[in-house]
Scaffold this motif. Structure first.
Motif, PDB file in Angstrom:
ATOM      1  N   LEU A 261       0.816  -1.217   0.000  1.00 14.31           N
ATOM      2  CA  LEU A 261       0.000   0.000   0.000  1.00 14.31           C
ATOM      3  C   LEU A 261       0.846   1.262   0.000  1.00 14.31           C
ATOM      4  O   LEU A 261       0.355   2.347   0.334  1.00 14.31           O
ATOM      5  N   ARG A 262       2.109   1.141  -0.369  1.00 14.96           N
ATOM      6  CA  ARG A 262       2.976   2.304  -0.383  1.00 14.96           C
ATOM      7  C   ARG A 262       2.633   3.222  -1.560  1.00 14.96           C
ATOM      8  O   ARG A 262       1.972   2.827  -2.499  1.00 14.96           O
ATOM      9  N   ARG A 263       3.101   4.474  -1.443  1.00 11.81           N
ATOM     10  CA  ARG A 263       2.873   5.505  -2.453  1.00 11.81           C
ATOM     11  C   ARG A 263       1.389   5.857  -2.579  1.00 11.81           C
ATOM     12  O   ARG A 263       0.923   6.266  -3.641  1.00 11.81           O
ATOM     13  N   GLN A 264       0.641   5.686  -1.498  1.00 11.28           N
ATOM     14  CA  GLN A 264      -0.763   6.089  -1.467  1.00 11.28           C
ATOM     15  C   GLN A 264      -1.023   7.181  -0.431  1.00 11.28           C
ATOM     16  O   GLN A 264      -2.171   7.469  -0.107  1.00 11.28           O
ATOM     17  N   GLY A 265       0.042   7.767   0.097  1.00 14.12           N
ATOM     18  CA  GLY A 265      -0.117   8.874   1.027  1.00 14.12           C
ATOM     19  C   GLY A 265      -0.366   8.471   2.465  1.00 14.12           C
ATOM     20  O   GLY A 265      -0.660   9.329   3.305  1.00 14.12           O
ATOM     21  N   ALA A 269      -0.072  10.856   5.791  1.00 16.66           N
ATOM     22  CA  ALA A 269      -1.241  11.074   6.645  1.00 16.66           C
ATOM     23  C   ALA A 269      -0.914  10.817   8.109  1.00 16.66           C
ATOM     24  O   ALA A 269      -1.319  11.578   9.000  1.00 16.66           O
ATOM     25  N   VAL A 270      -0.152   9.749   8.377  1.00 12.09           N
ATOM     26  CA  VAL A 270       0.256   9.436   9.751  1.00 12.09           C
ATOM     27  C   VAL A 270       1.083  10.576  10.333  1.00 12.09           C
ATOM     28  O   VAL A 270       0.836  11.039  11.458  1.00 12.09           O
ATOM     29  N   MET A 271       2.066  11.045   9.571  1.00 16.48           N
ATOM     30  CA  MET A 271       2.937  12.090  10.087  1.00 16.48           C
ATOM     31  C   MET A 271       2.201  13.418  10.240  1.00 16.48           C
ATOM     32  O   MET A 271       2.444  14.178  11.184  1.00 16.48           O
ATOM     33  N   THR A 272       1.279  13.707   9.331  1.00 20.04           N
ATOM     34  CA  THR A 272       0.502  14.944   9.440  1.00 20.04           C
ATOM     35  C   THR A 272      -0.363  14.935  10.693  1.00 20.04           C
ATOM     36  O   THR A 272      -0.423  15.927  11.435  1.00 20.04           O
ATOM     37  N   ALA A 273      -1.027  13.812  10.950  1.00 17.23           N
ATOM     38  CA  ALA A 273      -1.871  13.721  12.141  1.00 17.23           C
ATOM     39  C   ALA A 273      -1.046  13.855  13.412  1.00 17.23           C
ATOM     40  O   ALA A 273      -1.443  14.553  14.363  1.00 17.23           O
ATOM     41  N   LEU A 274       0.106  13.202  13.455  1.00 19.97           N
ATOM     42  CA  LEU A 274       0.974  13.297  14.628  1.00 19.97           C
ATOM     43  C   LEU A 274       1.525  14.718  14.778  1.00 19.97           C
ATOM     44  O   LEU A 274       1.638  15.236  15.899  1.00 19.97           O
ATOM     45  N   ALA A 275       1.863  15.359  13.661  1.00 18.34           N
ATOM     46  CA  ALA A 275       2.385  16.727  13.720  1.00 18.34           C
ATOM     47  C   ALA A 275       1.338  17.682  14.280  1.00 18.34           C
ATOM     48  O   ALA A 275       1.665  18.590  15.064  1.00 18.34           O
ATOM     49  N   ARG A 276       0.093  17.511  13.903  1.00 17.02           N
ATOM     50  CA  ARG A 276      -0.962  18.383  14.422  1.00 17.02           C
ATOM     51  C   ARG A 276      -1.122  18.206  15.930  1.00 17.02           C
ATOM     52  O   ARG A 276      -1.322  19.180  16.662  1.00 17.02           O
ATOM     53  N   ALA A 297      12.569   5.832   2.327  1.00 21.61           N
ATOM     54  CA  ALA A 297      12.233   6.726   3.430  1.00 21.61           C
ATOM     55  C   ALA A 297      12.858   8.095   3.236  1.00 21.61           C
ATOM     56  O   ALA A 297      12.248   9.132   3.531  1.00 21.61           O
ATOM     57  N   ARG A 298      14.081   8.133   2.725  1.00 21.71           N
ATOM     58  CA  ARG A 298      14.759   9.411   2.511  1.00 21.71           C
ATOM     59  C   ARG A 298      13.971  10.269   1.522  1.00 21.71           C
ATOM     60  O   ARG A 298      13.807  11.477   1.711  1.00 21.71           O
ATOM     61  N   ALA A 299      13.455   9.651   0.462  1.00 20.47           N
ATOM     62  CA  ALA A 299      12.676  10.402  -0.526  1.00 20.47           C
ATOM     63  C   ALA A 299      11.382  10.934   0.090  1.00 20.47           C
ATOM     64  O   ALA A 299      10.988  12.085  -0.169  1.00 20.47           O
ATOM     65  N   LEU A 300      10.722  10.114   0.895  1.00 20.13           N
ATOM     66  CA  LEU A 300       9.494  10.558   1.564  1.00 20.13           C
ATOM     67  C   LEU A 300       9.766  11.769   2.443  1.00 20.13           C
ATOM     68  O   LEU A 300       9.039  12.774   2.381  1.00 20.13           O
TER      69      LEU A 300
END
Length: 323
Positions: A261-265, A269-276, A297-300
């Protein structure tokens, strides 16, 4: 320093090369320069063309201002060992062998004894626990430990793993246009989260694993439930993540996605939710650690605005020191 040297047998258009790093020794006609990557380069004095002193780090960086020691200490608090003792200003850490980060000496300062004695004590302490002796050494920024890296190499220690510490402003991560509606945040981990976590997915996690993962000043876990398919749901999450809020810092670890399921955002989404959530708790800066050979991971992380601040390396004691 920046050192220019000649290349023997090179083509006329590629006769010179430059090496940039910290000059750790100059003896018997040989210079040793440690690059920011931790690589040691030995240069024959006879091949020198020119050299100059350069700043240890650029005056301005992308991302928050921080020292290497500040980041190393924050990362250590976010991944705490089960057991630790002090050797002067060094911290010896152990967690039953779960990750090198939690089972290595963190040498931020003076050990209070000559380095050779300190290395013997480190090796003995880990041998008593049936663990290989590691020392985590940072390079590539002002005030990092290139000189200690040279000492370790001289005493036969071997550099095994290199990791970049990357930093970014937190608000732009929280502002990402990511679908966070499926992300569930929790103060604790459950069996489903652990089933996705690669270091515990193969069996029952040890108490040391749970203590390290749950440790830290303010810990949050993120989960995206598995997608329903025509064959039903597996129960293993599609993606997970962990964030530790510590003052101004939000440290991201264990961000993992189902390989199919990679390259589907999902990781975004996980990092955005944790950042908020971290912003709500007053954090303003983010960091994470990624091994230098983990290209995906480096590219992400580059796409999310992270840039390398410095690197650290795990040096392992010679085998005879483990006995």
């Amino acid at each position: 320093m920046s050192v220019r040297l000649t290349l023997e047998g090179g083509d006329s258009g590629a006769r010179f090369t430059d090496v940039v790093g910290v000059l750790t020794s100059w003896t018997h006609g040989v210079l040793c320069v440690t690059r920011r990557t931790g690589e040691e380069v030995r240069i024959a004095e006879s091949s020198l063309v020119a050299g100059k002193v350069v700043p240890a780090a650029p005056a301005r960086r992308r991302g928050p201002a921080a020292t290497a020691a500040e980041l190393d200490r924050a990362a250590a608090r976010a991944w705490p060992p089960v057991e630790s003792v002090r050797l002067g200003e060094w911290e010896l850490r152990a967690a039953g062998g779960f990750t090198r980060r939690a089972n290595s000496a963190l040498p931020l300062g003076d050990p209070g004894v000559p380095v050779e004695d300190a290395l013997r004590r480190v090796a003995a302490w880990y041998a008593e626990r049936g663990l290989p002796a590691y020392i985590q050494v940072s390079t590539g920024a002002e005030g990092t430990q290139e000189l200690l890296a040279a000492e370790l190499a001289a005493h036969g220690w071997v550099r095994e793993v290199s990791v970049d510490i990357r930093i970014a402003a937190l608000a732009p991560i929280a502002d990402k246009d990511a679908d966070v509606t499926r992300v569930t945040l929790s103060r604790d981990i459950d069996d489903a989260w652990l089933a996705r976590y690669q270091r515990s997915a193969s069996g029952e996690p040890s108490p040391e694993v749970l203590r390290v993962l749950r440790g830290g000043p303010s810990v949050w876990f993120a989960t995206i439930a598995t997608f329903e398919t025509e064959h039903g749901a597996s129960g293993v999450p599609a993606a997970i993540g962990r964030c530790v809020v510590d003052g101004r810092w939000a440290g991201f670890t264990a961000v993992e996605t189902d390989p199919q399921l990679r390259r589907q955002g999902l990781a975004s989404a996980v990092m955005t939710a944790l950042a908020r959530k971290a912003l709500e708790e007053g954090a303003s800066a983010a960091y994470l650690q990624v091994e230098t050979d983990n290209d995906g991971a480096r590219a992400l992380y580059e796409g999310m605005g992270f840039s390398t601040h410095h690197s650290y390396h795990h040096w392992r004691a010679p085998h005879e020191n483990h006995r």
